[in-house]
Design a protein around this motif. Structure first.
Motif, PDB file in Angstrom:
ATOM      1  N   PRO A 180      39.154   8.842 -37.166  1.00  0.00           N
ATOM      2  CA  PRO A 180      39.034   7.920 -36.033  1.00  0.00           C
ATOM      3  C   PRO A 180      39.964   6.717 -36.193  1.00  0.00           C
ATOM      4  N   SER A 181      40.331   6.116 -35.096  1.00  0.00           N
ATOM      5  CA  SER A 181      41.155   4.903 -35.128  1.00  0.00           C
ATOM      6  C   SER A 181      40.264   3.697 -35.397  1.00  0.00           C
ATOM      7  N   PRO A 182      40.844   2.590 -35.852  1.00  0.00           N
ATOM      8  CA  PRO A 182      40.044   1.376 -36.038  1.00  0.00           C
ATOM      9  C   PRO A 182      39.317   0.957 -34.755  1.00  0.00           C
ATOM     10  N   GLN A 183      39.982   1.113 -33.608  1.00  0.00           N
ATOM     11  CA  GLN A 183      39.347   0.726 -32.348  1.00  0.00           C
ATOM     12  C   GLN A 183      38.154   1.617 -32.028  1.00  0.00           C
ATOM     13  N   GLU A 184      38.290   2.922 -32.281  1.00  0.00           N
ATOM     14  CA  GLU A 184      37.167   3.835 -32.037  1.00  0.00           C
ATOM     15  C   GLU A 184      35.979   3.479 -32.922  1.00  0.00           C
ATOM     16  N   ILE A 185      36.239   3.135 -34.151  1.00  0.00           N
ATOM     17  CA  ILE A 185      35.158   2.767 -35.056  1.00  0.00           C
ATOM     18  C   ILE A 185      34.521   1.456 -34.622  1.00  0.00           C
ATOM     19  N   ARG A 186      35.345   0.488 -34.266  1.00  0.00           N
ATOM     20  CA  ARG A 186      34.822  -0.815 -33.833  1.00  0.00           C
ATOM     21  C   ARG A 186      33.952  -0.665 -32.592  1.00  0.00           C
ATOM     22  N   ASP A 187      34.419   0.107 -31.636  1.00  0.00           N
ATOM     23  CA  ASP A 187      33.656   0.303 -30.400  1.00  0.00           C
ATOM     24  C   ASP A 187      32.332   1.016 -30.678  1.00  0.00           C
ATOM     25  N   ALA A 188      32.367   2.015 -31.554  1.00  0.00           N
ATOM     26  CA  ALA A 188      31.150   2.767 -31.863  1.00  0.00           C
ATOM     27  C   ALA A 188      30.126   1.894 -32.563  1.00  0.00           C
ATOM     28  N   VAL A 189      30.565   1.093 -33.511  1.00  0.00           N
ATOM     29  CA  VAL A 189      29.654   0.201 -34.229  1.00  0.00           C
ATOM     30  C   VAL A 189      29.044  -0.817 -33.275  1.00  0.00           C
ATOM     31  N   ASN A 190      29.869  -1.408 -32.429  1.00  0.00           N
ATOM     32  CA  ASN A 190      29.358  -2.402 -31.473  1.00  0.00           C
ATOM     33  C   ASN A 190      28.366  -1.772 -30.503  1.00  0.00           C
ATOM     34  N   GLU A 191      28.639  -0.530 -30.080  1.00  0.00           N
ATOM     35  CA  GLU A 191      27.735   0.195 -29.184  1.00  0.00           C
ATOM     36  C   GLU A 191      26.384   0.437 -29.856  1.00  0.00           C
ATOM     37  N   VAL A 192      26.417   0.880 -31.091  1.00  0.00           N
ATOM     38  CA  VAL A 192      25.180   1.190 -31.813  1.00  0.00           C
ATOM     39  C   VAL A 192      24.357  -0.067 -32.050  1.00  0.00           C
ATOM     40  N   ILE A 193      25.015  -1.149 -32.423  1.00  0.00           N
ATOM     41  CA  ILE A 193      24.295  -2.398 -32.694  1.00  0.00           C
ATOM     42  C   ILE A 193      23.705  -2.985 -31.416  1.00  0.00           C
ATOM     43  N   ALA A 194      24.437  -2.874 -30.301  1.00  0.00           N
ATOM     44  CA  ALA A 194      23.995  -3.502 -29.048  1.00  0.00           C
ATOM     45  C   ALA A 194      22.919  -2.699 -28.332  1.00  0.00           C
ATOM     46  N   ASN A 195      22.885  -1.388 -28.538  1.00  0.00           N
ATOM     47  CA  ASN A 195      21.988  -0.529 -27.774  1.00  0.00           C
ATOM     48  C   ASN A 195      20.725  -0.219 -28.595  1.00  0.00           C
ATOM     49  N   GLU A 196      19.609  -0.752 -28.153  1.00  0.00           N
ATOM     50  CA  GLU A 196      18.348  -0.578 -28.874  1.00  0.00           C
ATOM     51  C   GLU A 196      17.842   0.859 -28.842  1.00  0.00           C
ATOM     52  N   GLU A 197      18.354   1.673 -27.923  1.00  0.00           N
ATOM     53  CA  GLU A 197      17.884   3.054 -27.823  1.00  0.00           C
ATOM     54  C   GLU A 197      18.122   3.823 -29.121  1.00  0.00           C
ATOM     55  N   TYR A 198      19.231   3.538 -29.767  1.00  0.00           N
ATOM     56  CA  TYR A 198      19.527   4.241 -31.020  1.00  0.00           C
ATOM     57  C   TYR A 198      18.497   3.890 -32.090  1.00  0.00           C
ATOM     58  N   ARG A 199      18.216   2.620 -32.189  1.00  0.00           N
ATOM     59  CA  ARG A 199      17.248   2.194 -33.210  1.00  0.00           C
ATOM     60  C   ARG A 199      15.845   2.722 -32.880  1.00  0.00           C
ATOM     61  N   ASN A 200      15.498   2.777 -31.601  1.00  0.00           N
ATOM     62  CA  ASN A 200      14.194   3.308 -31.217  1.00  0.00           C
ATOM     63  C   ASN A 200      14.076   4.800 -31.564  1.00  0.00           C
ATOM     64  N   SER A 201      15.152   5.553 -31.330  1.00  0.00           N
ATOM     65  CA  SER A 201      15.139   6.979 -31.665  1.00  0.00           C
ATOM     66  C   SER A 201      15.026   7.190 -33.168  1.00  0.00           C
ATOM     67  N   ILE A 202      15.795   6.410 -33.902  1.00  0.00           N
ATOM     68  CA  ILE A 202      15.745   6.496 -35.374  1.00  0.00           C
ATOM     69  C   ILE A 202      14.340   6.163 -35.870  1.00  0.00           C
ATOM     70  N   GLN A 203      13.744   5.146 -35.282  1.00  0.00           N
ATOM     71  CA  GLN A 203      12.394   4.736 -35.679  1.00  0.00           C
ATOM     72  C   GLN A 203      11.416   5.897 -35.510  1.00  0.00           C
ATOM     73  N   ARG A 204      11.521   6.612 -34.382  1.00  0.00           N
ATOM     74  CA  ARG A 204      10.613   7.718 -34.118  1.00  0.00           C
ATOM     75  C   ARG A 204      10.835   8.863 -35.110  1.00  0.00           C
ATOM     76  N   ILE A 205      12.086   9.226 -35.326  1.00  0.00           N
ATOM     77  CA  ILE A 205      12.387  10.353 -36.205  1.00  0.00           C
ATOM     78  C   ILE A 205      12.068  10.025 -37.656  1.00  0.00           C
ATOM     79  N   SER A 206      12.228   8.771 -38.032  1.00  0.00           N
ATOM     80  CA  SER A 206      11.950   8.375 -39.421  1.00  0.00           C
ATOM     81  C   SER A 206      10.481   8.559 -39.786  1.00  0.00           C
ATOM     82  N   GLU A 207       9.604   8.608 -38.777  1.00  0.00           N
ATOM     83  CA  GLU A 207       8.182   8.801 -39.053  1.00  0.00           C
ATOM     84  C   GLU A 207       7.936  10.142 -39.746  1.00  0.00           C
ATOM     85  N   GLY A 208       8.812  11.118 -39.481  1.00  0.00           N
ATOM     86  CA  GLY A 208       8.661  12.427 -40.102  1.00  0.00           C
ATOM     87  C   GLY A 208       8.873  12.412 -41.602  1.00  0.00           C
TER      88      GLY A 208
END
Length: 440
Positions: free
Chosen positions: A383-411
């Motif tokens: 990946p390019s630096p820009q692709e990585i930067r955009d992906a990280v910012n997307e993951v940090i800003a979007n709570e949906e990812y953390r909510n999904s991880i929270q649910r799956i981590s229960e397993g």
């Protein structure tokens, strides 16, 4: 139930690769502590680790020792294969299929002095059918990659396709599976089938990933059903093992004061096997140097000093090895090259993922990251630096990812993976395992 294992002789057997060896070490020590006589058949490259674990080691004798360090020396022609399916076909033939009778020759000799009650192997150890058919010993395989068994609901393993939901998709996937078996990987399937037949082992031909799982008496799949594609035809011998992790040797505590000074922290891992720092290490360091994001990079021992010299920024920590479990509680996101164990460890710590890997099944990990909304799959090796930067910012800003991880981590929360696997093994050894339905 685990008391029934006391005194049992168990042989672990793994192909010479850290990603196949390390995940089984925790279970091996657990069984040893439960009173089993545990020994290990594998490459000499693991001699020091097994000595530290106090597990007797049988080295390859008849078997050709092909490992990540010497593979291109052993097969120089491999370096000139650029087509990835062709390279995988080459490996399936030369690294796995052709080694199976050699492995078995060693294991037969081992069995004379150590008549083991059970063999535990990684899911790519190609002598599994030999041990089962000729020694009549139960065999347990451990899935160290996403579940690789064929299914009517999926494309062939390696295509990283999400489950079919329509009749048209099912039909298309059936055509793809036929293409894989009759064209793409025909040679490796035929070579392994011929080897088995030469040894009077008659099994329905299939690609190695699938065949070895089907042949195991019990397949312990690392991970949980919530991070695995659903199959309407899931094999009855498959059990999900939860967070089956490498044995945790006493690790020196690791801490850096910068962990408490940054609001955004990225944990970066390219794994131990990948040595090309230009794939995700350098693009990530380039993306975040001199920013308000702390990057903690684990190089796996590749280019650590050179990277420190090239990237001296205060917000970049570059180490050869980092104890992830000590860092993950501080991190905001984990960037990985699609390493399965790193991804599962991230989920266990409720840490969203950016996955950047394609080859060696890493696209299957990335596909699951995206499908289960655990992060972003960049679907590339470089990946390019820009692709990585955009992906990280997307993951940090979007709570949906953390909510999904929270649910799956229960397993992972309610399962002692080693105890769970030991109980499954005890049931198998004592003939009480039920294969009528998969309760997982």
């Amino acid at each position: 139930m685990i008391e029934a294992l006391y005194g049992k002789k168990i042989l672990f057997a793994t192909v010479p690769n850290e990603a196949h060896f390390n995940p089984l070490t925790g279970l091996a020590k657990y069984l040893q502590d439960a009173g089993c006589d545990v020994r290990w058949y594998t490459s000499r490259i693991f001699e020091n680790q097994l000595r530290r674990l106090s597990i007797p080691h049988y080295v390859f004798t008849k078997a050709l020792d092909i490992n990540p360090v010497n593979i291109d020396y052993m097969f120089p022609e491999r370096m000139y294969i650029s087509d990835q399916p062709e390279k995988l076909n080459f490996d399936l033939v030369n690294v796995f299929a052709k080694r199976s009778p050699e492995y078995f020759a060693d294991i037969k000799k081992i069995c004379k002095s150590f008549p083991f009650d059970l063999m535990v192997s990684d899911c790519m150890f190609s002598a599994v059918p030999f041990v089962k058919a000729k020694l009549k010993v139960p065999v347990v395989t451990v899935g160290v990659v996403p579940l690789a068994s064929d299914s009517v609901d999926l494309g062939s393993y390696g295509m990283a396709l999400k489950p079919a939901v329509t009749a048209d998709q099912h039909d298309e996937y059936a055509r793809l599976r036929d293409f894989v078996s009759s064209v793409l990987f025909k040679r490796s399937i035929e070579v392994y089938d011929a080897i088995l037949k030469e040894n009077n082992i008659f099994i329905k031909p299939s690609i190695l990933f699938d065949l070895l799982i089907r042949q195991s008496d019990l397949h312990l799949q690392i991970g949980t059903k919530d991070f695995e594609f659903k199959r309407s035809d899931l094999g009855n011998n498959i059990r999900f093992a939860g967070a089956l992790l490498p044995y945790a040797e006493r690790i020196k505590p690791w801490f850096d004061p910068r962990l408490t000074k940054y609001n955004k922290i990225v944990l970066l891992s390219q794994g131990n096997a990948e040595t090309d720092t230009k794939k995700i290490l350098e693009p990530t360091l380039e993306a975040f140097k001199d920013t308000d994001t702390l990057v903690i990079a684990s190089t796996g021992g590749s280019g650590t000093v050179a990277l420190r010299e090239k990237y001296p920024a205060e917000n970049l920590i570059i180490e050869s090895f980092i104890p992830f479990e000590q860092v993950m509680p501080y991190a905001s996101v984990c960037i990985t090259n699609g390493g399965y164990m790193t991804t599962l460890l991230s989920i266990r710590h409720k840490l969203p993922v950016v996955s950047a890997g394609i080859y060696h099944g890493k696209n299957e990990v990335g596909a699951r990251v995206a499908y289960f909304n655990c992060g972003v799959n960049l679907n590339t090796e470089s990946p390019s630096p820009q692709e990585i930067r955009d992906a990280v910012n997307e993951v940090i800003a979007n709570e949906e990812y953390r909510n999904s991880i929270q649910r799956i981590s229960e397993g992972f929360k309610h399962k002692d993976a080693n105890k769970l696997c030991a109980n499954h093994i005890a049931s198998l050894i004592n003939g009480k395992v039920s294969l009528q339905a998969n309760e997982n």
